[in-house]
Design an enzyme around this catalytic site. Structure first.
Site, short mmCIF file in Angstrom:
data_model
loop_
_atom_site.label_atom_id
_atom_site.label_comp_id
_atom_site.label_asym_id
_atom_site.label_seq_id
_atom_site.Cartn_x
_atom_site.Cartn_y
_atom_site.Cartn_z
N GLU A 1 -5.05 -4.87 10.94
CA GLU A 1 -4.01 -3.86 11.10
C GLU A 1 -4.27 -3.07 12.39
OE1 GLU A 1 -2.17 -2.76 7.07
OE2 GLU A 1 -3.94 -1.51 7.33
N GLY B 1 2.96 2.16 10.79
CA GLY B 1 3.96 3.21 10.62
C GLY B 1 4.71 3.58 11.88
N ASN C 1 0.86 -1.18 0.00
CA ASN C 1 0.00 0.00 0.00
C ASN C 1 0.90 1.23 0.00
OD1 ASN C 1 -1.78 2.07 0.59
ND2 ASN C 1 -2.27 1.36 2.67
P1 PGA Z 1 3.11 0.21 7.61
O1 PGA Z 1 1.60 0.43 7.08
O2 PGA Z 1 3.62 -1.06 6.98
O3 PGA Z 1 3.86 1.43 7.11
O4 PGA Z 1 3.06 0.13 9.09
C1 PGA Z 1 0.74 -0.65 6.95
C2 PGA Z 1 -0.59 -0.18 6.39
O5 PGA Z 1 -1.07 0.87 6.79
O6 PGA Z 1 -1.18 -0.86 5.51
#
Ligand code: PGA
Length: 249
Positions: free
Chosen positions: A160, A166, A8
């Site tokens: 998630e 993040g 993503n």
């Molecule tokens: P991340 O995001 O891998 O940067 O933690 C995951 C997401 O929001 O799909």
């Protein structure tokens, strides 16, 4: 059903960034797992053309529930499909937070995406406060039942945790396993047209090449939805390799 490594890109990536996908395709010409990139809408058509002939699929990051009409700035599921997408991410926590998306809205977007021939990737997850209050399973269960039409004909779920996105923070493997097993059971009770054992349940939130192998070893984890680490071919490639190894190694 193949495992799924989904990237993503969120609101990242200008045209020049598509070179990362050329590098990814060159490094992983025949992955055992399915590989998906969801670029910003501005790149979807060009990226779809660019990956044709490779095993990489493309998807959107959101869609409007209506097929067409007076909705300035929005993109319909049919438009995503027309631009080459085969998947669409729905109900990502950033959209739930930034745009006030409700389970009912995500439900209607899921129906619209299925009608357009896309496979929806419906995102669920608790906040840190909800986890600390012991509400994780009830929150994700409510989100699932509210966001997913029981008669869905195709579906991917992404668990998630909001606090893991993040941040570099990841739940323990036991915590991931508990939620994924619960989601599998909840899907079995909720779905009427699909067998819950055929649904890929992805984990998302700070997945990196360094932690991917252990996460993919957790029962009921059928792949990952990857944000930051999907932007660089070397990182995303490491995650694909870990998924291939966990599944078929
Ligand atoms: P991340 O995001 O891998 O940067 O933690 C995951 C997401 O929001 O799909």
């Amino acid at each position: 059903m193949k495992k799924l490594a989904a990237g993503n890109w969120k609101m990242n990536g200008l045209a020049a960034h598509m070179a990362e996908i050329d590098a990814l395709a060159a490094a992983h010409p025949a992955p055992a797992s399915e590989v998906l990139i969801c670029p910003p809408a501005t790149l979807l058509s060009r990226l779809s053309d660019r990956v044709s002939g490779t095993p990489i699929a493309t998807g959107g990051q959101d869609c409007h529930p209506a097929e067409s009409g007076a909705h300035t700035g929005d993109t319909s599921a049919a438009m995503l499909a027309d631009a080459g997408a085969s998947y669409v991410i729905l109900g990502h926590s950033e959209r739930r937070a930034d745009h006030g998306e409700t389970d009912a809205l995500i439900h209607s977007k899921t129906t619209a995406s299925l009608a357009a021939g896309l496979t929806p990737i419906v995102c669920l997850g608790e906040t840190l406060a909800e986890r600390e209050a012991g509400k994780t399973l009830s929150i994700v269960g409510t989100q699932l039942r509210g966001s997913v039409p029981p008669d869905a004909s195709a579906l991917v779920i992404a668990y998630e945790p909001v606090w893991a996105i993040g941040t570099g923070k990841v739940p323990t493997l036991d915590q991931i396993g508990e939620v994924h097993a619960f989601l599998r059971d909840t899907l079995a009770a909720h779905l009427t047209a699909l067998d819950a054992t055929d649904i890929r349940i992805l984990y998302g939130g700070s997945v990196k090449p360094t932690n991917a192998a252990e996460i993919f070893g957790v029962p009921n984890v059928d792949g990952a939805l990857v944000g930051g680490a999907s932007l660089a071919a070397a990182d995303f490639g490491g995650i694909i390799a870990a998924l291939d190894a966990a599944t078929y190694g």
